[in-house]
Design a protein around this motif. Structure first.
Motif, PDB file in Angstrom:
ATOM      1  N   ASP A  63       1.914   2.017  -3.494  1.00 33.57           N
ATOM      2  CA  ASP A  63       0.808   2.109  -4.450  1.00 33.57           C
ATOM      3  C   ASP A  63       0.739   0.933  -5.425  1.00 33.57           C
ATOM      4  O   ASP A  63       0.482   1.109  -6.615  1.00 33.57           O
ATOM      5  N   TYR A 120      -2.271  -8.376  -5.402  1.00 31.65           N
ATOM      6  CA  TYR A 120      -2.029  -9.083  -4.150  1.00 31.65           C
ATOM      7  C   TYR A 120      -3.325  -9.514  -3.455  1.00 31.65           C
ATOM      8  O   TYR A 120      -3.371  -9.709  -2.237  1.00 31.65           O
ATOM      9  N   ALA A 121      -4.364  -9.729  -4.233  1.00 36.32           N
ATOM     10  CA  ALA A 121      -5.639 -10.194  -3.666  1.00 36.32           C
ATOM     11  C   ALA A 121      -5.470 -11.539  -2.966  1.00 36.32           C
ATOM     12  O   ALA A 121      -6.152 -11.826  -1.971  1.00 36.32           O
ATOM     13  N   ASN A 176      -4.916 -11.250   0.728  1.00 34.25           N
ATOM     14  CA  ASN A 176      -6.160 -11.100   1.495  1.00 34.25           C
ATOM     15  C   ASN A 176      -6.867 -12.446   1.657  1.00 34.25           C
ATOM     16  O   ASN A 176      -7.382 -12.750   2.733  1.00 34.25           O
ATOM     17  N   LYS A 198     -13.091  -8.401  -4.219  1.00 36.02           N
ATOM     18  CA  LYS A 198     -13.323  -7.037  -4.709  1.00 36.02           C
ATOM     19  C   LYS A 198     -12.272  -6.685  -5.770  1.00 36.02           C
ATOM     20  O   LYS A 198     -12.581  -6.088  -6.792  1.00 36.02           O
ATOM     21  N   TYR A 199     -11.031  -7.054  -5.484  1.00 31.08           N
ATOM     22  CA  TYR A 199      -9.947  -6.695  -6.389  1.00 31.08           C
ATOM     23  C   TYR A 199      -9.599  -7.787  -7.400  1.00 31.08           C
ATOM     24  O   TYR A 199      -8.975  -7.505  -8.411  1.00 31.08           O
ATOM     25  N   ARG A 200      -9.976  -9.024  -7.114  1.00 24.41           N
ATOM     26  CA  ARG A 200      -9.768 -10.095  -8.084  1.00 24.41           C
ATOM     27  C   ARG A 200     -10.979 -11.023  -8.050  1.00 24.41           C
ATOM     28  O   ARG A 200     -10.979 -12.048  -7.394  1.00 24.41           O
ATOM     29  N   GLU A 205       0.823  -1.204   0.000  1.00 28.03           N
ATOM     30  CA  GLU A 205       0.000   0.000   0.000  1.00 28.03           C
ATOM     31  C   GLU A 205       0.862   1.261   0.000  1.00 28.03           C
ATOM     32  O   GLU A 205       0.535   2.245  -0.667  1.00 28.03           O
ATOM     33  N   GLU A 253     -12.486  -8.462   0.495  1.00 28.75           N
ATOM     34  CA  GLU A 253     -11.443  -7.610  -0.080  1.00 28.75           C
ATOM     35  C   GLU A 253     -10.758  -8.329  -1.250  1.00 28.75           C
ATOM     36  O   GLU A 253     -10.473  -7.720  -2.278  1.00 28.75           O
ATOM     37  N   ASP A 293      -1.007  -2.066  -7.190  1.00 33.08           N
ATOM     38  CA  ASP A 293      -2.392  -2.358  -7.551  1.00 33.08           C
ATOM     39  C   ASP A 293      -2.909  -3.517  -6.678  1.00 33.08           C
ATOM     40  O   ASP A 293      -2.330  -4.606  -6.696  1.00 33.08           O
ATOM     41  N   PRO A 294      -3.996  -3.310  -5.928  1.00 36.03           N
ATOM     42  CA  PRO A 294      -4.516  -4.351  -5.030  1.00 36.03           C
ATOM     43  C   PRO A 294      -4.887  -5.657  -5.739  1.00 36.03           C
ATOM     44  O   PRO A 294      -4.886  -6.715  -5.115  1.00 36.03           O
ATOM     45  N   SER A 295      -5.197  -5.601  -7.027  1.00 38.08           N
ATOM     46  CA  SER A 295      -5.528  -6.844  -7.730  1.00 38.08           C
ATOM     47  C   SER A 295      -4.317  -7.770  -7.814  1.00 38.08           C
ATOM     48  O   SER A 295      -4.465  -8.979  -7.958  1.00 38.08           O
TER      49      SER A 295
END
Length: 164
Positions: free
Chosen positions: A35, A41-42, A45, A84-86, A32, A81, A37-39
């Motif tokens: 920056d 490292y889904a 989560n 949401k991103y993947r 984070e 989470e 992209d959260p997708s």
């Protein structure tokens, strides 16, 4: 990041859930702050969700009841989470369905305040079924999660027929 992730996975596979959580949390903090992209490292989560879900299973011991509820909530949030991103992460959808089914099972327990009192067992069954359908409808290549999603849909359909 790669080293932190691999260390967390190794710890998780060795059964050191608390050590793995520390590493996954460190991973999230670093990702984070850079920056990322959260997708990308889904899966982190989803892995955290799996650890929290295991820690949320209880033996009915009152001493651990609050911690178990907290871990179930964290597990649900982690899986949400992840998808949401993947959205194609089938294992996260299936695990979310399993948590919803556990919530439905726990609705008979009057001390369970983690469940919204306006939610019915049928609502949870429908939501769990939707999660399984998402696991099957996405570009999910994980055969184990696909097989489990199919089996869960059959079980959910049977439960819904019985409740009518």
């Amino acid at each position: 990041l790669n080293q932190i992730f691999h260390k967390a996975v190794v710890l998780q596979r060795m059964g050191d859930r608390s050590g793995a959580l520390v590493e996954y949390q460190q991973f999230l903090k670093v990702a984070e702050s850079h920056d990322v992209d959260p997708s990308l490292y889904a899966e982190v989560n989803a892995n955290m969700g799996a650890i929290y879900a295991i820690s949320g299973k209880g033996t009915g011991n009152n001493n651990n009841e609050q911690q178990q509820k907290s871990n179930r909530i964290k597990a649900k949030e982690s899986f949400q989470e992840a998808v949401k991103y993947r959205p194609s992460l089938g294992s996260a959808w299936v695990n979310l369905a399993l948590l919803l089914l556990a919530e439905g099972k726990d609705m008979g327990n009057p001390s369970n305040s983690a469940i919204n009192p306006l939610t019915t067992v049928n609502d949870l069954l429908k939501e769990a079924r939707q999660c399984c359908e998402r696991a099957l409808g996405m570009d999910n290549e994980d055969e184990r999660s696909r097989a489990l999603a199919n089996r869960l849909i059959g079980d959910i359909n049977a439960m819904m027929r019985q409740s009518k």
